[in-house]
Design an enzyme around this catalytic site. Structure first.
Site, PDB file in Angstrom:
ATOM      1  N   ARG A   1      -6.672  23.600 -36.787  1.00  0.00           N
ATOM      2  CA  ARG A   1      -5.949  24.886 -36.730  1.00  0.00           C
ATOM      3  C   ARG A   1      -5.924  25.416 -35.299  1.00  0.00           C
ATOM      4  O   ARG A   1      -4.930  25.984 -34.858  1.00  0.00           O
ATOM      5  CB  ARG A   1      -6.577  25.910 -37.688  1.00  0.00           C
ATOM      6  CG  ARG A   1      -5.955  27.276 -37.542  1.00  0.00           C
ATOM      7  CD  ARG A   1      -6.182  28.269 -38.686  1.00  0.00           C
ATOM      8  NE  ARG A   1      -7.430  28.147 -39.396  1.00  0.00           N
ATOM      9  CZ  ARG A   1      -8.633  28.481 -38.924  1.00  0.00           C
ATOM     10  NH1 ARG A   1      -8.768  28.984 -37.705  1.00  0.00           N
ATOM     11  NH2 ARG A   1      -9.715  28.318 -39.666  1.00  0.00           N
TER      12      ARG A   1
ATOM     13  N   TYR B   1      19.437  37.357 -37.577  1.00  0.00           N
ATOM     14  CA  TYR B   1      19.211  36.497 -38.749  1.00  0.00           C
ATOM     15  C   TYR B   1      18.609  37.340 -39.887  1.00  0.00           C
ATOM     16  O   TYR B   1      17.686  38.142 -39.654  1.00  0.00           O
ATOM     17  CB  TYR B   1      18.245  35.380 -38.329  1.00  0.00           C
ATOM     18  CG  TYR B   1      17.785  34.503 -39.465  1.00  0.00           C
ATOM     19  CD1 TYR B   1      18.660  33.602 -40.076  1.00  0.00           C
ATOM     20  CD2 TYR B   1      16.485  34.577 -39.946  1.00  0.00           C
ATOM     21  CE1 TYR B   1      18.238  32.802 -41.112  1.00  0.00           C
ATOM     22  CE2 TYR B   1      16.062  33.772 -40.984  1.00  0.00           C
ATOM     23  CZ  TYR B   1      16.940  32.883 -41.572  1.00  0.00           C
ATOM     24  OH  TYR B   1      16.521  32.101 -42.606  1.00  0.00           O
TER      25      TYR B   1
ATOM     26  N   LYS C   1      16.103  24.013 -37.370  1.00  0.00           N
ATOM     27  CA  LYS C   1      17.545  23.840 -37.160  1.00  0.00           C
ATOM     28  C   LYS C   1      17.791  22.708 -36.148  1.00  0.00           C
ATOM     29  O   LYS C   1      17.467  21.588 -36.429  1.00  0.00           O
ATOM     30  CB  LYS C   1      18.159  25.178 -36.741  1.00  0.00           C
ATOM     31  CG  LYS C   1      17.664  26.379 -37.582  1.00  0.00           C
ATOM     32  CD  LYS C   1      18.099  26.351 -39.029  1.00  0.00           C
ATOM     33  CE  LYS C   1      17.374  27.342 -39.929  1.00  0.00           C
ATOM     34  NZ  LYS C   1      17.364  28.718 -39.497  1.00  0.00           N
TER      35      LYS C   1
HETATM   36  C1  LIG Z   1      16.565  29.862 -39.793  1.00  0.00           C
HETATM   37  C2  LIG Z   1      16.419  30.888 -38.758  1.00  0.00           C
HETATM   38  C3  LIG Z   1      15.208  31.609 -38.603  1.00  0.00           C
HETATM   39  C4  LIG Z   1      14.041  31.444 -39.535  1.00  0.00           C
HETATM   40  O1  LIG Z   1      13.436  30.201 -39.396  1.00  0.00           O
HETATM   41  P1  LIG Z   1      12.683  29.428 -40.584  1.00  0.00           P
HETATM   42  O2  LIG Z   1      12.290  28.149 -39.951  1.00  0.00           O
HETATM   43  O3  LIG Z   1      13.655  29.291 -41.715  1.00  0.00           O
HETATM   44  O4  LIG Z   1      11.513  30.277 -40.968  1.00  0.00           O
HETATM   45  C5  LIG Z   1      15.132  32.518 -37.563  1.00  0.00           C
HETATM   46  N1  LIG Z   1      16.167  32.742 -36.734  1.00  0.00           N
HETATM   47  C6  LIG Z   1      17.336  32.073 -36.857  1.00  0.00           C
HETATM   48  C7  LIG Z   1      18.456  32.358 -35.904  1.00  0.00           C
HETATM   49  C8  LIG Z   1      17.502  31.140 -37.868  1.00  0.00           C
HETATM   50  O5  LIG Z   1      18.673  30.497 -37.988  1.00  0.00           O
END
Ligand SMILES: *Cc1c(COP(=O)(O)O)cnc(C)c1O
Length: 389
Positions: free
Chosen positions: A56, A109, A206
């Site tokens: 951790r 977001y 992403k």
């Molecule tokens: C998906 C997303 C998040 C959140 O991320 P997770 O990995 O789903 O927790 C935050 N900001 C943006 C712009 C996103 O597209």
């Protein structure tokens, strides 16, 4: 790699954090091993082996990813987390106190807004939203207890831009922390720290991971005090990225440059195709000259990314029929993977935003968001054509 900073983006994406180990007894792996061990043995009571004690706190596979991401964002320090929202939560807990106020972009977001409005507001954090496309509104939103400004550029699904450099001049003048969520462009196209931001956050789920198979988040900073506070909270809260997920993300990053070039090439062709289609009333893509902030997109970033939105003429039912007829595009939330994804924000990602607000900001019933993948663009255009028929 003695002087890592002199290398180009793709070289760093492949090599940083993964230099072969040639020390006595090491095996010279060109890919960092997945260190699954949760604990690390030591020879002497007061000397952890190479700084490792417990996963951790620090893990060699995770550390390789942290150093790779830091080098790509031109950051001194990187930290990775189990999701983008875990990264965001840790930043807020590390840098703010109850009673502090945040000025946030009104087109953030949805999950970030939910975190601010439904979770952190219960602990005395205050947030107000402004249209950050107008830099003066950011400055007007500052109150005596403001500590931090939080923006995202381009935003989602309307692809609005904020002028990161101009906003950083305001935050510097008022002694505030500027956080930029850089998920949409990735460090390949945009480096907010170079533009004056203090903290960069990512959903590495992403583009950075890039294959829709690993959730993760990242934080990049140059300031040593912020780093120490965030690292302390990373360990204390414990929302860390696992060794296996760190490995998957490292693997994804190696093709980030190639992928983003292709995402963008395909997105631009699709944007032009849609812009000339009689059943489409509007296309929003920062790479189009018709985008109101096209010039800013060209100056603050080196690319426009792979996400675009467009409005279909007709009713919400027409939009639903169109989406259900697609066969190459997957009808799904999320973005940034190699496969093309498409969705209807009014019913899917942004259904929690009240209809009046959606209409007011431009998320109409027939607005479609596309995360353009890296398939053959002819197949993508043919799929859109048959479904628009
Ligand atoms: C998906 C997303 C998040 C959140 O991320 P997770 O990995 O789903 O927790 C935050 N900001 C943006 C712009 C996103 O597209």
């Amino acid at each position: 790699m003695a002087n890592i900073k002199k290398y180009g983006f793709a070289t760093k994406a492949i090599h940083v954090g993964e230099q072969p180990d040639f020390r006595e007894g090491a095996t010279g792996d060109v890919v960092v091993p997945i260190h699954l061990s949760t604990t690390f043995a030591r020879k002497k009571v007061s000397e952890p082996t190479a700084g490792y004690e417990y996963t951790r706190s620090l893990n060699p596979t995770r550390k390789a990813l942290e150093s790779k991401l830091a080098s790509l964002e031109n950051a001194e320090y990187g930290l990775v987390f189990s999701s983008g929202l875990a990264a965001e939560s840790t930043v807020l807990l590390a840098l703010l106190n109850p009673g502090d106020h945040i000025v946030a972009f009104d087109d953030l977001y949805g999950g970030t807004k939910r975190l601010f409005n439904q979770v952190f507001s219960n602990f005395g954090f205050e947030v107000s939203y402004v249209d950050a496309t107008d830099t003066s509104l950011v400055e007007n939103g500052i109150k005596p207890n403001t500590k931090l400004v939080w923006i995202e550029s381009p935003s989602n699904p309307l692809l609005k831009l904020s002028d990161i450099k101009a906003i950083s001049e305001i935050t510097r003048k008022h002694g505030l922390i500027l956080v930029v969520d850089n998920t949409f462009l990735s460090p390949y196209f945009q480096k907010p720290l170079d533009l004056g931001a203090d903290v960069v956050v990512h959903s590495s789920t992403k583009y950075i991971g890039g294959h829709s198979d690993v959730l993760g988040g990242a934080v990049l900073v140059n300031n040593a005090t912020y780093y120490e506070r965030i690292q302390y909270h990373q360990n204390a809260i414990g929302a860390v990225l696992s060794p296996f997920d760190s490995y998957l993300t490292l693997r994804g990053i190696k093709t980030l440059a190639l992928r983003l070039e292709k995402h963008q090439e395909n997105a631009l062709k699709i944007a032009h195709y849609l812009a000339s289609h009689p059943k489409v009333s509007k296309v929003i893509y920062p790479g189009l000259e018709s985008h109101p902030q096209h010039e800013l997109a060209k100056t603050q970033a080196s690319g426009f990314g792979g996400v675009l939105s467009f409005e279909i003429k007709g009713t919400i039912t027409d939009a639903e029929h169109f989406l259900e007829k697609l066969t190459v595009f997957a009808l799904a939330e999320s973005l940034g993977g190699v496969e093309s994804l498409i969705e209807l924000p009014s019913i899917m990602t942004h259904s929690s935003v009240a209809k009046e607000i959606r209409d007011q900001i431009g998320i109409t019933d027939t607005l479609v968001r596309v995360s353009v993948g890296i398939e053959d663009v002819e197949d993508l255009i043919a799929d859109l054509a048959q479904a628009l028929e």
